[in-house]
Design a protein around this motif. Structure first.
Motif, PDB file in Angstrom:
ATOM      1  N   THR A  88       0.813  -1.216   0.000  1.00 29.71           N
ATOM      2  CA  THR A  88       0.000   0.000   0.000  1.00 29.71           C
ATOM      3  C   THR A  88       0.849   1.271   0.000  1.00 29.71           C
ATOM      4  OG1 THR A  88      -0.154  -0.061   2.422  1.00 29.71           O
ATOM      5  CG2 THR A  88      -1.946  -1.100   1.165  1.00 29.71           C
ATOM      6  N   GLN A  89       2.086   1.184   0.489  1.00 27.29           N
ATOM      7  CA  GLN A  89       3.028   2.308   0.464  1.00 27.29           C
ATOM      8  C   GLN A  89       2.477   3.556   1.151  1.00 27.29           C
ATOM      9  OE1 GLN A  89       5.326   2.779  -3.303  1.00 27.29           O
ATOM     10  NE2 GLN A  89       3.846   1.349  -4.168  1.00 27.29           N
ATOM     11  N   THR A  90       1.893   3.389   2.320  1.00 23.13           N
ATOM     12  CA  THR A  90       1.370   4.519   3.086  1.00 23.13           C
ATOM     13  C   THR A  90       2.297   4.814   4.264  1.00 23.13           C
ATOM     14  OG1 THR A  90      -0.029   3.027   4.359  1.00 23.13           O
ATOM     15  CG2 THR A  90      -1.026   4.098   2.452  1.00 23.13           C
ATOM     16  N   ARG A  91       2.621   6.080   4.432  1.00 22.19           N
ATOM     17  CA  ARG A  91       3.576   6.462   5.486  1.00 22.19           C
ATOM     18  C   ARG A  91       2.976   6.297   6.881  1.00 22.19           C
ATOM     19  NH1 ARG A  91       4.030  10.987   2.097  1.00 22.19           N
ATOM     20  NH2 ARG A  91       5.834  10.931   0.713  1.00 22.19           N
ATOM     21  N   SER A  92       1.721   6.720   7.043  1.00 22.24           N
ATOM     22  CA  SER A  92       1.136   6.744   8.382  1.00 22.24           C
ATOM     23  C   SER A  92       1.102   5.356   9.006  1.00 22.24           C
ATOM     24  CB  SER A  92      -0.271   7.343   8.325  1.00 22.24           C
ATOM     25  OG  SER A  92      -1.082   6.642   7.399  1.00 22.24           O
ATOM     26  N   ALA A  93       0.612   4.361   8.268  1.00 19.42           N
ATOM     27  CA  ALA A  93       0.535   3.015   8.819  1.00 19.42           C
ATOM     28  C   ALA A  93       1.925   2.425   9.031  1.00 19.42           C
ATOM     29  CB  ALA A  93      -0.285   2.113   7.891  1.00 19.42           C
ATOM     30  N   THR A  94       2.866   2.734   8.131  1.00 18.09           N
ATOM     31  CA  THR A  94       4.223   2.230   8.282  1.00 18.09           C
ATOM     32  C   THR A  94       4.887   2.817   9.527  1.00 18.09           C
ATOM     33  OG1 THR A  94       4.421   2.016   5.876  1.00 18.09           O
ATOM     34  CG2 THR A  94       6.460   1.969   7.150  1.00 18.09           C
ATOM     35  N   LEU A  95       4.727   4.127   9.738  1.00 13.94           N
ATOM     36  CA  LEU A  95       5.274   4.759  10.942  1.00 13.94           C
ATOM     37  C   LEU A  95       4.634   4.182  12.201  1.00 13.94           C
ATOM     38  CD1 LEU A  95       5.541   8.531   9.953  1.00 13.94           C
ATOM     39  CD2 LEU A  95       7.423   6.983  10.505  1.00 13.94           C
ATOM     40  N   TYR A 145     -13.122  25.432   6.404  1.00 14.27           N
ATOM     41  CA  TYR A 145     -12.541  26.583   5.711  1.00 14.27           C
ATOM     42  C   TYR A 145     -11.378  26.171   4.819  1.00 14.27           C
ATOM     43  CZ  TYR A 145      -9.928  30.911   4.985  1.00 14.27           C
ATOM     44  OH  TYR A 145      -9.241  31.953   4.415  1.00 14.27           O
ATOM     45  N   LEU A 146     -10.486  25.352   5.360  1.00 17.60           N
ATOM     46  CA  LEU A 146      -9.311  24.953   4.588  1.00 17.60           C
ATOM     47  C   LEU A 146      -8.909  23.538   4.984  1.00 17.60           C
ATOM     48  CD1 LEU A 146      -7.181  25.965   2.533  1.00 17.60           C
ATOM     49  CD2 LEU A 146      -5.749  26.604   4.484  1.00 17.60           C
ATOM     50  N   TYR A 147      -8.612  22.736   3.967  1.00 16.65           N
ATOM     51  CA  TYR A 147      -8.169  21.357   4.209  1.00 16.65           C
ATOM     52  C   TYR A 147      -6.657  21.373   4.406  1.00 16.65           C
ATOM     53  CZ  TYR A 147      -7.240  16.400   3.396  1.00 16.65           C
ATOM     54  OH  TYR A 147      -6.823  15.099   3.509  1.00 16.65           O
ATOM     55  N   LEU A 148      -6.229  21.194   5.666  1.00 18.30           N
ATOM     56  CA  LEU A 148      -4.805  21.268   5.991  1.00 18.30           C
ATOM     57  C   LEU A 148      -4.113  19.911   5.931  1.00 18.30           C
ATOM     58  CD1 LEU A 148      -4.840  23.748   9.027  1.00 18.30           C
ATOM     59  CD2 LEU A 148      -4.422  24.245   6.617  1.00 18.30           C
ATOM     60  N   ASP A 149      -4.875  18.829   5.972  1.00 20.58           N
ATOM     61  CA  ASP A 149      -4.328  17.465   6.002  1.00 20.58           C
ATOM     62  C   ASP A 149      -3.555  17.200   7.289  1.00 20.58           C
ATOM     63  OD1 ASP A 149      -4.365  15.010   4.783  1.00 20.58           O
ATOM     64  OD2 ASP A 149      -2.538  15.317   3.623  1.00 20.58           O
ATOM     65  N   ILE A 150      -3.774  18.040   8.290  1.00 18.14           N
ATOM     66  CA  ILE A 150      -3.200  17.852   9.628  1.00 18.14           C
ATOM     67  C   ILE A 150      -4.357  18.030  10.605  1.00 18.14           C
ATOM     68  CG2 ILE A 150      -1.436  18.591  11.283  1.00 18.14           C
ATOM     69  CD1 ILE A 150       0.084  19.863   8.970  1.00 18.14           C
ATOM     70  N   PRO A 151      -5.045  16.961  11.001  1.00 15.15           N
ATOM     71  CA  PRO A 151      -6.282  17.096  11.783  1.00 15.15           C
ATOM     72  C   PRO A 151      -6.138  17.930  13.052  1.00 15.15           C
ATOM     73  CG  PRO A 151      -6.042  14.847  10.997  1.00 15.15           C
ATOM     74  CD  PRO A 151      -4.770  15.556  10.644  1.00 15.15           C
ATOM     75  N   LEU A 152      -5.055  17.731  13.798  1.00  9.07           N
ATOM     76  CA  LEU A 152      -4.901  18.474  15.044  1.00  9.07           C
ATOM     77  C   LEU A 152      -4.798  19.970  14.783  1.00  9.07           C
ATOM     78  CD1 LEU A 152      -4.675  17.838  18.063  1.00  9.07           C
ATOM     79  CD2 LEU A 152      -2.192  17.905  17.815  1.00  9.07           C
ATOM     80  N   PHE A 212      -1.330  14.046  12.711  1.00  6.95           N
ATOM     81  CA  PHE A 212      -0.364  15.015  12.203  1.00  6.95           C
ATOM     82  C   PHE A 212      -0.119  14.902  10.703  1.00  6.95           C
ATOM     83  CE2 PHE A 212       0.575  14.062  16.625  1.00  6.95           C
ATOM     84  CZ  PHE A 212       0.647  15.321  17.185  1.00  6.95           C
ATOM     85  N   VAL A 213      -0.636  13.844  10.065  1.00  7.45           N
ATOM     86  CA  VAL A 213      -0.245  13.636   8.665  1.00  7.45           C
ATOM     87  C   VAL A 213      -1.391  13.300   7.721  1.00  7.45           C
ATOM     88  CG1 VAL A 213       2.065  12.853   9.331  1.00  7.45           C
ATOM     89  CG2 VAL A 213       0.261  11.163   9.017  1.00  7.45           C
ATOM     90  N   ASN A 214      -2.611  13.146   8.205  1.00  7.00           N
ATOM     91  CA  ASN A 214      -3.618  12.622   7.280  1.00  7.00           C
ATOM     92  C   ASN A 214      -5.036  12.937   7.739  1.00  7.00           C
ATOM     93  OD1 ASN A 214      -4.780  11.199   5.196  1.00  7.00           O
ATOM     94  ND2 ASN A 214      -4.593   9.214   6.180  1.00  7.00           N
TER      95      ASN A 214
END
Length: 461
Positions: free
Chosen positions: A221-228, A349-356, A409-411
């Motif tokens: 799948t090559q996804t960073r979040s799950a790998t980290l 308002y804006l999609y930051l891709d950083i939920p927190l 922090f990433v998705n």
């Protein structure tokens, strides 16, 4: 007769756990039946019905007659944030392109979340007895569905991320993150099932096979979040559970006829499989090396270095570049528009891709306090569970939360439905382990004691 009643009770618990699995990890199977099997390509109604089916499966026969105590602090923090989201959606809209149909869609999402939270306080703690086996089998079926869809998809080629193409669109239109979540959940559940002393040999073999299979899927799948999250989970597991005395005891136990025979058979099996299926091994190895190289490019870009083996500077990929834009936007807000963070910029308002970060920029101080406080308190309980290992359900949720922690922090966005179903599970079961019946707790493994040779005092001889 008692054994029959017990069997029926276990099946009922399995039904509820199956419903929970559909809610927190149902998208891989939904995409498989909806898009790969072409039952309803791209149909959101099909997805909604599947999730509704998961909610129905979760409902116990004792609903409204027996309620179970959640972690009230987590519960009210989470419920408060959902209320803030709904309030902002109708009162303080930040996205001016939001259409009337979008209100209806998002309200349905929040309704699903609230119903799931209500059902969970009716679900008994006894599902801990069957939770891990059901998760192992559910994720295994989902992984097999992904592999089948890749084999039968003519548009998918080696080198692409492992995902199911949605709605007959071009390559890359799928969502690999839902499949990496499924693989990560499988690895955690398989590890728990494998290391539990009361798991019989046959089920340990299933857990071993499914766990190794899931590691391969995670790589594909090559996804960073799950790998980290997987790397963090391994490090934390060793930190809390492995001591030098245990390592020495384990090494000594390996040099016995039984373990030596098993290791010999394992080595021969690996050699045979590598010879017979070397192509599969090469594919997984290629994916792993490409994944490492792609992420090293981002490291080089951040440091301002040249790409490996080239004369030009490395550049961030689209995902990392988007988060760089998000942090730049937030920095500009801190410098010139700090007052806007009191109430935020408004709903979506804006999609930051950083939920927190987005919980602060879009929902202001109140939203950030609720969302950040919820996750901060979960982190506190999670590390306590990892240290104590009270029961399989709590341990699974603790290690599963590491994936959500990385994704903070990433998705994604802080109000997305795929984020809140797992958070609902945390709000119900995390931090209330002391309320579980004693028979749900795992027996504590006695610590490995060091042996010392006592040397008599020379004066006493």
């Amino acid at each position: 007769m008692n054994s029959i009643f017990r069997t029926l009770k276990m099946l009922d618990y399995m039904r509820m756990v199956l419903g929970i699995c559909i809610m927190i990890d149902g998208y891989p199977l939904i995409f498989f039946f909806r898009d790969a099997m072409r039952l309803a390509p791209g149909n959101t109604t099909f997805t909604a019905l599947a999730l509704a089916g998961g909610l129905i499966l979760c409902v116990p026969f004792t609903v409204l007659r027996r309620l179970y105590r959640p972690n009230f602090t987590l519960f009210w923090l989470g419920l408060g944030f959902i209320v803030v989201c709904i309030f902002y959606m109708y009162v303080y809209m930040g996205d001016l392109s939001f259409q009337p149909k979008d209100y209806q869609k998002d309200l349905i999402y929040y309704t699903y979340i609230l119903i799931f939270l209500f059902i969970l306080i009716n679900v008994p703690n006894d599902i801990a007895q069957v939770f891990i086996p059901v998760v192992v089998l559910f994720t295994l079926v989902s992984n097999m569905g992904l592999v089948y869809s890749l084999i039968t998809d003519p548009s998918w080629t080696l080198g692409q991320r492992a995902t199911i193409t949605l709605n007959n669109n071009d390559e890359g239109s799928g969502n690999p993150h839902v499949f990496s979540r499924n693989a990560y959940m499988s690895i955690i559940a398989c590890a728990i099932w494998l290391f539990r002393p009361n798991t019989n040999f046959f089920f340990k073999l299933i857990a071993l096979f499914s766990g190794v299979f899931s590691v391969a899927i995670l790589i594909l799948t090559q996804t960073r979040s799950a790998t980290l999250a997987f790397i963090f989970a391994v490090i934390i597991f060793f930190y809390f559970n492995v001591r030098p005395a245990q390592i020495r005891s384990t090494v000594r136990s390996l040099f016995r006829p039984g373990p030596i025979l098993i290791m010999l058979i394992g080595v021969l099996a690996i050699v045979f499989l590598l010879k017979k299926y070397y192509g599969v091994y090469s594919i997984v190895e290629g994916y792993l090396s490409n994944f490492i190289e792609r992420n090293m490019e981002n490291v080089y870009a951040i440091l301002g270095l040249k790409a490996k083996g080239t004369n030009y500077k490395a550049v961030l990929d689209d995902s990392a570049a988007g988060r760089t834009f998000s942090t730049t936007f937030f920095s500009n807000v801190l410098v010139g528009h700090l007052h806007r963070l009191v109430f935020g910029f408004g709903y979506k308002y804006l999609y930051l891709d950083i939920p927190l970060l987005e919980s602060l920029t879009n929902f202001g101080i109140v939203g950030f306090a609720l969302f950040g406080g919820l996750n901060g308190l979960i982190v506190y309980h999670v590390f306590g569970i990892m240290r104590a290992n009270p029961n399989p359900l709590s341990v699974f949720l603790a290690y599963f939360y590491l994936l959500l922690l990385v994704q903070l922090f990433v998705n994604g966005r802080p109000n997305e439905i795929w984020f809140w179903f797992p958070l609902g599970l945390m709000m119900r079961f995390i931090g209330v382990e002391h309320l579980f019946p004693a028979y749900l707790s795992d027996p504590k493994t006695p610590p490995v004691e060091e042996t010392y040779a006592v040397v008599p005092n020379a004066q006493s001889v």
